[in-house]
Design a protein around this motif. Structure first.
Motif, PDB file in Angstrom:
ATOM      1  N   PHE A 114       0.824  -1.211   0.000  1.00 33.74           N
ATOM      2  CA  PHE A 114       0.000   0.000   0.000  1.00 33.74           C
ATOM      3  C   PHE A 114       0.858   1.262   0.000  1.00 33.74           C
ATOM      4  N   ALA A 115       2.037   1.185   0.597  1.00 33.58           N
ATOM      5  CA  ALA A 115       2.928   2.350   0.599  1.00 33.58           C
ATOM      6  C   ALA A 115       3.400   2.688  -0.805  1.00 33.58           C
ATOM      7  N   GLU A 117       1.499   2.042  -3.578  1.00 29.58           N
ATOM      8  CA  GLU A 117       0.365   2.239  -4.478  1.00 29.58           C
ATOM      9  C   GLU A 117      -0.483   3.473  -4.166  1.00 29.58           C
ATOM     10  N   ILE A 118      -0.311   4.080  -3.005  1.00 22.82           N
ATOM     11  CA  ILE A 118      -1.137   5.242  -2.676  1.00 22.82           C
ATOM     12  C   ILE A 118      -0.831   6.411  -3.613  1.00 22.82           C
ATOM     13  N   TYR A 119      -1.804   7.298  -3.739  1.00 21.74           N
ATOM     14  CA  TYR A 119      -1.681   8.460  -4.610  1.00 21.74           C
ATOM     15  C   TYR A 119      -1.134   9.658  -3.835  1.00 21.74           C
ATOM     16  N   ASP A 120      -0.760  10.672  -4.594  1.00 25.69           N
ATOM     17  CA  ASP A 120      -0.246  11.897  -3.988  1.00 25.69           C
ATOM     18  C   ASP A 120      -1.272  12.473  -3.027  1.00 25.69           C
ATOM     19  N   GLY A 121      -0.854  12.746  -1.816  1.00 27.60           N
ATOM     20  CA  GLY A 121      -1.744  13.303  -0.802  1.00 27.60           C
ATOM     21  C   GLY A 121      -2.332  12.271   0.132  1.00 27.60           C
ATOM     22  N   ASP A 122      -2.377  11.000  -0.281  1.00 28.75           N
ATOM     23  CA  ASP A 122      -2.876   9.933   0.590  1.00 28.75           C
ATOM     24  C   ASP A 122      -1.900   9.699   1.739  1.00 28.75           C
ATOM     25  N   LYS A 123      -2.427   9.246   2.857  1.00 34.68           N
ATOM     26  CA  LYS A 123      -1.570   8.872   3.992  1.00 34.68           C
ATOM     27  C   LYS A 123      -2.076   7.582   4.615  1.00 34.68           C
ATOM     28  N   LEU A 124      -1.121   6.825   5.176  1.00 36.75           N
ATOM     29  CA  LEU A 124      -1.428   5.539   5.791  1.00 36.75           C
ATOM     30  C   LEU A 124      -1.172   5.582   7.290  1.00 36.75           C
ATOM     31  N   LEU A 125      -2.018   4.875   8.026  1.00 34.00           N
ATOM     32  CA  LEU A 125      -1.784   4.600   9.437  1.00 34.00           C
ATOM     33  C   LEU A 125      -1.734   3.084   9.574  1.00 34.00           C
ATOM     34  N   ILE A 126      -0.598   2.552  10.002  1.00 36.71           N
ATOM     35  CA  ILE A 126      -0.432   1.098  10.123  1.00 36.71           C
ATOM     36  C   ILE A 126      -0.652   0.704  11.580  1.00 36.71           C
ATOM     37  N   VAL A 127      -1.603  -0.206  11.799  1.00 33.49           N
ATOM     38  CA  VAL A 127      -1.919  -0.662  13.155  1.00 33.49           C
ATOM     39  C   VAL A 127      -1.899  -2.187  13.170  1.00 33.49           C
ATOM     40  N   GLY A 128      -1.131  -2.760  14.080  1.00 37.62           N
ATOM     41  CA  GLY A 128      -1.142  -4.200  14.282  1.00 37.62           C
ATOM     42  C   GLY A 128      -2.014  -4.520  15.490  1.00 37.62           C
ATOM     43  N   TYR A 129      -2.748  -5.614  15.412  1.00 36.59           N
ATOM     44  CA  TYR A 129      -3.589  -5.951  16.566  1.00 36.59           C
ATOM     45  C   TYR A 129      -3.482  -7.427  16.906  1.00 36.59           C
ATOM     46  N   ASP A 130      -3.524  -7.683  18.187  1.00 35.58           N
ATOM     47  CA  ASP A 130      -3.727  -9.008  18.750  1.00 35.58           C
ATOM     48  C   ASP A 130      -4.708  -8.801  19.894  1.00 35.58           C
ATOM     49  N   THR A 131      -4.257  -8.964  21.136  1.00 34.52           N
ATOM     50  CA  THR A 131      -5.133  -8.622  22.259  1.00 34.52           C
ATOM     51  C   THR A 131      -5.355  -7.119  22.330  1.00 34.52           C
ATOM     52  N   ALA A 133      -4.596  -3.230  20.138  1.00 32.07           N
ATOM     53  CA  ALA A 133      -4.274  -2.580  18.859  1.00 32.07           C
ATOM     54  C   ALA A 133      -3.175  -1.560  19.111  1.00 32.07           C
ATOM     55  N   GLU A 134      -2.076  -1.675  18.370  1.00 27.99           N
ATOM     56  CA  GLU A 134      -0.930  -0.789  18.577  1.00 27.99           C
ATOM     57  C   GLU A 134      -0.480  -0.171  17.261  1.00 27.99           C
ATOM     58  N   ILE A 135      -0.168   1.116  17.296  1.00 24.98           N
ATOM     59  CA  ILE A 135       0.307   1.809  16.099  1.00 24.98           C
ATOM     60  C   ILE A 135       1.711   1.322  15.758  1.00 24.98           C
ATOM     61  N   VAL A 136       1.873   0.869  14.541  1.00 24.03           N
ATOM     62  CA  VAL A 136       3.177   0.446  14.035  1.00 24.03           C
ATOM     63  C   VAL A 136       3.850   1.605  13.313  1.00 24.03           C
ATOM     64  N   SER A 137       3.069   2.331  12.519  1.00 22.96           N
ATOM     65  CA  SER A 137       3.581   3.501  11.807  1.00 22.96           C
ATOM     66  C   SER A 137       2.473   4.547  11.744  1.00 22.96           C
ATOM     67  N   ASP A 138       2.746   5.726  12.304  1.00 19.82           N
ATOM     68  CA  ASP A 138       1.734   6.781  12.351  1.00 19.82           C
ATOM     69  C   ASP A 138       1.530   7.376  10.963  1.00 19.82           C
ATOM     70  N   TRP A 139       0.500   8.217  10.813  1.00 13.82           N
ATOM     71  CA  TRP A 139       0.116   8.749   9.504  1.00 13.82           C
ATOM     72  C   TRP A 139       1.324   9.203   8.693  1.00 13.82           C
ATOM     73  N   THR A 140       1.519   8.585   7.535  1.00 12.69           N
ATOM     74  CA  THR A 140       2.667   8.919   6.690  1.00 12.69           C
ATOM     75  C   THR A 140       2.440   8.419   5.268  1.00 12.69           C
ATOM     76  N   LYS A 144       9.778   4.203   2.848  1.00 12.84           N
ATOM     77  CA  LYS A 144      10.967   3.728   3.563  1.00 12.84           C
ATOM     78  C   LYS A 144      10.742   3.709   5.071  1.00 12.84           C
ATOM     79  N   LYS A 145      10.063   4.731   5.567  1.00  5.29           N
ATOM     80  CA  LYS A 145       9.748   4.793   6.997  1.00  5.29           C
ATOM     81  C   LYS A 145       8.838   3.627   7.384  1.00  5.29           C
ATOM     82  N   ILE A 146       7.835   3.372   6.568  1.00  2.00           N
ATOM     83  CA  ILE A 146       6.917   2.268   6.840  1.00  2.00           C
ATOM     84  C   ILE A 146       7.665   0.934   6.812  1.00  2.00           C
ATOM     85  N   GLN A 147       8.539   0.750   5.826  1.00  7.01           N
ATOM     86  CA  GLN A 147       9.281  -0.501   5.717  1.00  7.01           C
ATOM     87  C   GLN A 147      10.124  -0.751   6.955  1.00  7.01           C
TER      88      GLN A 147
END
Length: 305
Positions: A114-115, A117-131, A133-140, A144-147
């Motif tokens: 998804f990092a 394929e997103i278009y200009d201006g789009d942003k991603l928030l990556i959250v992993g969950y088990d018991t 939900a925790e932020i893995v990568s904040d809005w960006t 490279k930062k996400i990777q």
């Protein structure tokens, strides 16, 4: 004599001014009622997000004349149907619980697509969950930062999917009322232990008109039935269908990411209508139908106000 005449003229002028002002105050609302005062086209209307495209992949414009909307079985008059080319805020919600039938590397790879394929201006928030939900990568939008930050993925705990959905809605998406919002769930749909019920999570998504796309992993339960919880496959289907999203297999994450990002940027429309002959105090079934050759999707339910 001259002084009295001057006062009379002054009084007459004053009365004339007062009359003109009073007449203006009376006529102003009438002019407005006659339609001379501009008003927003969709003032007081209900808005909903719709995905629409031509089956032959033609880029010819789709207008309000090409779609129909039924609210609780009553056909509605569509006031406007406008393309939404705005940037999106997309939450990637990844099941990294202990028993999911995918290794960490495959979950990372599906997320990372998804990092790219997103278009200009789009942003991603990556959250992993088990018991939890925790932020893995904040809005960006920095791939490279996400990777780098995806390396913190660890499989552990049970999958509290319904709790995780509500957490990302409340903390990540509800405040972004003016933004195009979507959630991509990378999971098999299993929930084991959430305090929230599935119906509560789905109703919240529908109330806020947040589309859910699912990148589906193999069902770890192999179809086993559990009390009071829908089957994982049913969860995936209901999340996507109920919110106007779609389901993609995890085996081709690049195709899934491309299709989702393309759809959010190229095929999203905002439909405006004034609900007629419906009750706001009860759930309402919604149905958007495209004319021949047009595929249309939207959320299927409007929860009560």
């Amino acid at each position: 004599m001259s002084n009295l005449s001057g006062k009379a003229k002054s009084l007459a002028w004053t009365r004339a001014v007062i009359f003109i002002i009073a007449a203006g105050c009376l006529l102003g609302p009438l002019w407005g009622q006659a339609g001379r005062r501009a008003r927003p086209t969709n003032e007081g209307a209900s808005l909903m997000n719709v995905v629409a495209r031509r089956a032959n992949e033609s880029v010819a414009p789709i207008t309000a004349k090409d779609v129909s909307l039924f609210d609780n079985g009553v056909e509605q008059t569509i006031k406007s149907f406008a393309p939404d080319r705005s940037a999106a805020r997309i939450v990637i919600l990844v099941d990294n619980s202990l028993t999911i039938r995918e290794d960490v590397e495959k979950l990372e790879a599906a997320t990372l697509e998804f990092a790219y394929e997103i278009y200009d201006g789009d942003k991603l928030l990556i959250v992993g969950y088990d018991t939890n939900a925790e932020i893995v990568s904040d809005w960006t939008d920095d791939a490279k930062k996400i990777q780098t930050e995806l390396k913190t993925f660890r499989k552990k705990g049970d999958p509290h999917l319904f709790d995780a959905i509500l957490a990302v809605v409340e903390d990540g998406l509800r405040p972004l009322t003016a933004q195009k919002r979507a959630i991509v769930v990378i999971s098999d749909g299993l929930d084991r232990g959430s305090k929230a019920k599935f119906a509560t999570a789905l109703n919240t998504l529908q109330s806020l008109d947040i589309a859910v796309y699912c990148v589906q992993a193999p069902d770890r339960t192999r179809g086993a039935i559990r009390r009071d919880v829908p089957k994982p496959r049913q969860v995936i289907d209901d999340l996507a269908e109920g919110t106007g999203g779609a389901v993609f297999p995890i085996d081709d994450p690049n195709a899934a990411a491309k299709a989702i990002c393309d759809e959010l940027r190229r095929n999203r429309y905002i439909l405006a209508y004034q609900p007629q002959s419906v009750s706001y105090a009860e759930p309402r079934r919604l149905l958007v139908i495209g004319d021949r050759g047009i595929v249309a999707r939207a959320k299927t339910m409007q929860p009560p106000n």
